[in-house]
Scaffold this motif. Sequence first.
Motif, mmCIF file in Angstrom:
data_model
loop_
_atom_site.group_PDB
_atom_site.id
_atom_site.type_symbol
_atom_site.label_atom_id
_atom_site.label_comp_id
_atom_site.label_asym_id
_atom_site.label_seq_id
_atom_site.Cartn_x
_atom_site.Cartn_y
_atom_site.Cartn_z
ATOM 1 N N MET A 20 17.188 24.600 -70.382
ATOM 2 C CA MET A 20 16.712 23.581 -71.317
ATOM 3 C C MET A 20 17.850 22.653 -71.751
ATOM 4 S SD MET A 20 14.162 26.056 -73.515
ATOM 5 C CE MET A 20 13.872 24.938 -74.894
ATOM 6 N N LYS A 21 19.018 23.229 -72.026
ATOM 7 C CA LYS A 21 20.179 22.415 -72.403
ATOM 8 C C LYS A 21 20.544 21.448 -71.270
ATOM 9 C CE LYS A 21 22.172 26.074 -75.287
ATOM 10 N NZ LYS A 21 23.226 27.122 -75.329
ATOM 11 N N ALA A 22 20.501 21.969 -70.045
ATOM 12 C CA ALA A 22 20.839 21.136 -68.888
ATOM 13 C C ALA A 22 19.786 20.055 -68.663
ATOM 14 C CB ALA A 22 20.975 22.010 -67.640
ATOM 15 N N LEU A 23 18.514 20.379 -68.886
ATOM 16 C CA LEU A 23 17.447 19.391 -68.745
ATOM 17 C C LEU A 23 17.585 18.288 -69.786
ATOM 18 C CD1 LEU A 23 14.382 21.700 -67.960
ATOM 19 C CD2 LEU A 23 15.207 19.832 -66.514
ATOM 20 N N HIS A 24 18.022 18.651 -70.986
ATOM 21 C CA HIS A 24 18.230 17.654 -72.036
ATOM 22 C C HIS A 24 19.267 16.617 -71.631
ATOM 23 C CE1 HIS A 24 15.969 17.690 -75.666
ATOM 24 N NE2 HIS A 24 16.127 18.976 -75.920
ATOM 25 N N TRP A 35 7.265 29.870 -73.673
ATOM 26 C CA TRP A 35 7.188 31.295 -73.995
ATOM 27 C C TRP A 35 8.594 31.829 -73.745
ATOM 28 C CZ3 TRP A 35 2.147 34.295 -73.570
ATOM 29 C CH2 TRP A 35 1.036 33.435 -73.670
ATOM 30 N N GLY A 36 9.226 32.381 -74.780
ATOM 31 C CA GLY A 36 10.606 32.827 -74.607
ATOM 32 C C GLY A 36 11.085 33.583 -75.820
ATOM 33 N N GLY A 37 12.283 33.197 -76.301
ATOM 34 C CA GLY A 37 12.842 33.922 -77.430
ATOM 35 C C GLY A 37 13.711 33.055 -78.312
ATOM 36 N N ASP A 38 14.587 33.701 -79.059
ATOM 37 C CA ASP A 38 15.390 33.011 -80.063
ATOM 38 C C ASP A 38 16.339 31.980 -79.459
ATOM 39 O OD1 ASP A 38 14.138 34.716 -81.809
ATOM 40 O OD2 ASP A 38 15.833 36.088 -82.021
ATOM 41 N N LEU A 39 16.900 32.275 -78.298
ATOM 42 C CA LEU A 39 17.858 31.355 -77.686
ATOM 43 C C LEU A 39 17.182 30.061 -77.245
ATOM 44 C CD1 LEU A 39 19.956 33.876 -75.544
ATOM 45 C CD2 LEU A 39 20.552 32.858 -77.754
ATOM 46 N N MET A 40 15.998 30.172 -76.664
ATOM 47 C CA MET A 40 15.251 28.980 -76.272
ATOM 48 C C MET A 40 14.809 28.202 -77.501
ATOM 49 S SD MET A 40 13.055 30.628 -73.100
ATOM 50 C CE MET A 40 12.275 29.115 -72.524
ATOM 51 N N GLN A 41 14.414 28.926 -78.526
ATOM 52 C CA GLN A 41 13.972 28.271 -79.754
ATOM 53 C C GLN A 41 15.110 27.496 -80.408
ATOM 54 O OE1 GLN A 41 12.241 30.938 -82.690
ATOM 55 N NE2 GLN A 41 10.900 29.323 -83.429
ATOM 56 N N THR A 46 8.787 23.812 -78.940
ATOM 57 C CA THR A 46 7.796 24.669 -79.584
ATOM 58 C C THR A 46 7.712 26.022 -78.903
ATOM 59 O OG1 THR A 46 6.487 22.733 -80.195
ATOM 60 C CG2 THR A 46 5.381 24.875 -80.265
ATOM 61 N N LEU A 47 8.013 27.085 -79.643
ATOM 62 C CA LEU A 47 7.864 28.446 -79.140
ATOM 63 C C LEU A 47 6.406 28.867 -79.291
ATOM 64 C CD1 LEU A 47 9.029 31.201 -78.151
ATOM 65 C CD2 LEU A 47 9.467 31.742 -80.554
ATOM 66 N N VAL A 48 5.757 29.165 -78.182
ATOM 67 C CA VAL A 48 4.349 29.559 -78.201
ATOM 68 C C VAL A 48 4.215 31.047 -78.510
ATOM 69 C CG1 VAL A 48 2.216 29.690 -76.849
ATOM 70 C CG2 VAL A 48 3.784 27.761 -76.527
#
Length: 369
Positions: A20-24, A35-41, A46-48
């Motif tokens: 996600m950081k690289a996509l940004h 759908w993931g966890g704290d690091l993605m959030q 939006t964390l589903v």
Amino acid sequence: MKYYIIAGEASGDLHGSNLMKALHKEDVNADFRFWGGDLMQAVGGTLVKHYKERAFMGFAEVIMNLSKIFKDISFCKTDIQNYQPDVIIFIDNSGFNLRIAKWAKQQNFKTNYYISPQVWASRAGRVKAIKHDIDAMYVILPFVKDFYKTYDYDVTFVGHPLIDAIAGRTQVDEYTFRAEHELSEKPIIALLPGSRKQEISKMLSVMLSLVNDYPNYQFVIAGAPSQEYSFYKQFIKNSNVHFISNKTYDLLSVSTAALVTSGTATLETALFKVPQVVCYKGSWISYQIGKRIVNLKFISLVNLIMNKEVVTELIQDDFNSKNLKKELDKILDEYQRTKFFMNYYELEKKLGGKGASKKTAELIFKSLQ
């Protein structure tokens, strides 16, 4: 662009967050739903659903929770349909993700897979469905590209994201680390018993049974971010045992040896150049099913990548106090440790260097233009 990302456990959360950081960086207006966890959030979006809500280990556990799993699949499809992403990015988590991918392809969504399902380990027949349902596959292990090539499926090897995750971390000062966590000057034996309660319950008691045999060392449990200390406390019976939560990399960077539950942690431990014993014990029925359908010489990523036994694997009944002590004695021996270091350096070369997340993000974004 709108990115819908599905990761299913702690390692997927780590790799998903770095992607996600690289996509940004490629797409400054990137919108994430995942759908993931704290690091993605922490990256944003939006964390589903958190992976802690659906962490089931082994065949028996999955069967017992089938109703919940199917409800999650149904909900995920509806959520994707409402969001209308430009691309869906699947991260490992094959049982869930391949079902979503089949449906998504039928709905004409663009499907990308980052970190292949372990079809190279079992049920290779799934490759046919993957070729049909996945528009692009990005793999992080060199032998996986070779595996897919035998099925005439061209995938992209991007290198392993753990190299970036480890290289990009802030270096820890050992003296400060020990002082902060009330550790003595004794050498550290790190215990990595997994991240799920089922794993920890089966692994940690056996690991801790060795404590009294090594008074000149201190044992430190690497607590998973998904579990509270109160859960680990029931297993700790000795004052020579310490607990540090959510700082596994810092712990490994100052450790002399490690006892590690099979999984991504075996590779992380190797990349920190820490001699290790790989351990695994599942439920009896899960193990019986698994050994009949898994077609591998080894279970640890270290041995699989090197295609030879670099680290000892104690599996199921072989994972007991007697065998574990024997193998721990070996990895504390200086001659054995030198062999570990040489193999670990060769392993790192095979993983292809830095930039896995960046390469993958570039390829995904380019494909959307």
